[in-house]
Design an enzyme around this catalytic site. Structure first.
Site: not given
Ligand code: IPM
Ligand code: MG
Length: 361
Positions: A146, A195, A227, A251, A255
């Site tokens: 990032y 990884k 993975d 990240d 999710d």
């Molecule tokens: C998160 C989001 C952010 C990230 C985006 C909006 C830049 O996906 O907080 O997980 O990738 O960190």
């Molecule tokens: Mg995210």
């Protein structure tokens, strides 16, 4: 106690869900004899509309003066919103990344818990989730891909795009320590995800994590390739206590972890630095498709406010009161649309906030 809270309502459903979290905070403050003083801050698309940029220096300074910042969500629909016609460094997300970096918020805590009452919303087979699961993802937030150097350039008529993944041992050590500290308060297990079969940065990650582990003899450390971790999260999520990982892997895995809990609308998060300051926000996005309809789930933001009370203000009883109220409301059968199932009572955003307030004594 006077709580100086910066508030970034943000875009999409942000304003609606933050309003409910403030309602709940005021109720708790009232019940426990505190006072919340809010400073509204602009970030993301809302800031672009007013200031032409997603984050101003002034907002960073105001955020620094607050004890903590509560945030909704930022960003819009990438296909239709004018914000995405701007160059990448001027879009809403760039504001969030700059805020994280400017405040040195390197430790991102994302709890993923399967609520008993919401088992029906979990997409996994029941035999995999019996007894529930409760994990904490500790994502490094100010390094890695990032924030590495990036460029796009043309060489001999061919376009090259480059992103770089760099970590130094200090960055790894400080986040690893945070993970072990949290594990000590939980089930004393850290799964460090990397990884290391391919990446140098992961090999350093593994080495430093092992050094840190020596300071925590009570905590079991295991390494897992990313993975494999993606697979294990759906195969057997109960095995995880604390997952420690770098920015990009975190990240993606967070999710995935949120999805197996049934609804991203339930997941809180905290981004912390070396001090008591923190930025608290729901893990979900700004959901522009349902913005302004009064149907968004405010619970993730309300639970983020609880994390704020716990981590930035050391107000554990107050945080417990919010978490308890949320589970009582769920037990009573109230649901927003995203977690609705047969036989339950569907309510809107502000009704959900009121119901949760009603259980805070
Ligand atoms: C998160 C989001 C952010 C990230 C985006 C909006 C830049 O996906 O907080 O997980 O990738 O960190
Ligand atoms: Mg995210």
């Amino acid at each position: 106690m006077r709580l100086n809270i910066g508030v970034i309502k943000g875009d999409g459903i942000g304003p609606e869900i933050v309003t409910e979290a403030m309602k709940v905070l005021d109720k708790v403050a009232d019940a426990f004899g505190h006072e919340c003083a809010y400073t509204q801050l602009l970030m993301g698309g809302a800031s672009i509309d007013v200031n032409g940029v997603p984050l101003t220096d002034e907002t960073i300074e105001l955020a620094k003066k607050s004890d903590a910042v509560l945030m909704g969500s930022i960003g819009g629909d990438a296909k239709t919103s004018p914000w995405y016609k701007l160059e990448p460094s001027k879009r809403p997300e760039a504001g969030l990344l700059r805020l994280r970096k400017s405040l040195n918020l390197f430790a991102n805590l994302r709890p993923a818990v399967l609520y008993d009452e919401l088992k029906g919303a979990c997409p996994l087979k029941e035999e995999i989730t019996t007894g529930g699961f409760d994990m904490m993802i500790m994502r490094e937030l100010t390094g890695g891909l990032y924030f590495g150097e990036r460029s796009t350039k043309e060489v001999d008529g061919i376009t090259y795009a480059t992103d770089t993944l760099t970590y130094n041992e200090e960055e790894i050590r400080r986040i690893a320590k945070r993970a072990f500290d949290i594990a000590m308060k939980r089930r004393k297990k850290v799964t460090s995800v990397d990884k290391a079969n391919v990446l140098d940065s992961s090999r350093l990650w593994r080495k430093v994590t092992e050094e840190v582990a020596k300071e925590y003899p009570e905590v079991a450390l295991e390494h897992m390739l990313v993975d494999n971790c993606a697979m294990q999260l759906v195969k057997d999520p109960r095995q995880f206590d604390v997952i420690l990982t770098e920015n990009m892997f975190g990240d993606i895995l967070s999710d995935e972890a949120s999805m197996v809990t049934g609804s991203i609308g339930m997941l809180a998060s905290a981004s912390l630095n070396e001090t008591k300051f923190g930025l608290y926000e729901p893990s979900g996005g700004s959901a522009p498709d349902i913005a302004g309809k009064g149907i968004a789930n405010p619970i993730a933001t309300i639970l983020s406010a609880a994390m704020m009370l716990r981590y930035s203000f050391d107000l554990d009883a107050e945080a417990d009161a919010i978490e308890h109220a949320v589970s009582e409301v769920l037990k009573a059968g109230y649901r927003t649309g995203d977690i609705m199932s047969e036989g339950k009572k569907q309510v809107g955003t502000s009704e959900m906030g009121d119901l949760i307030c009603g259980y805070i004594k």
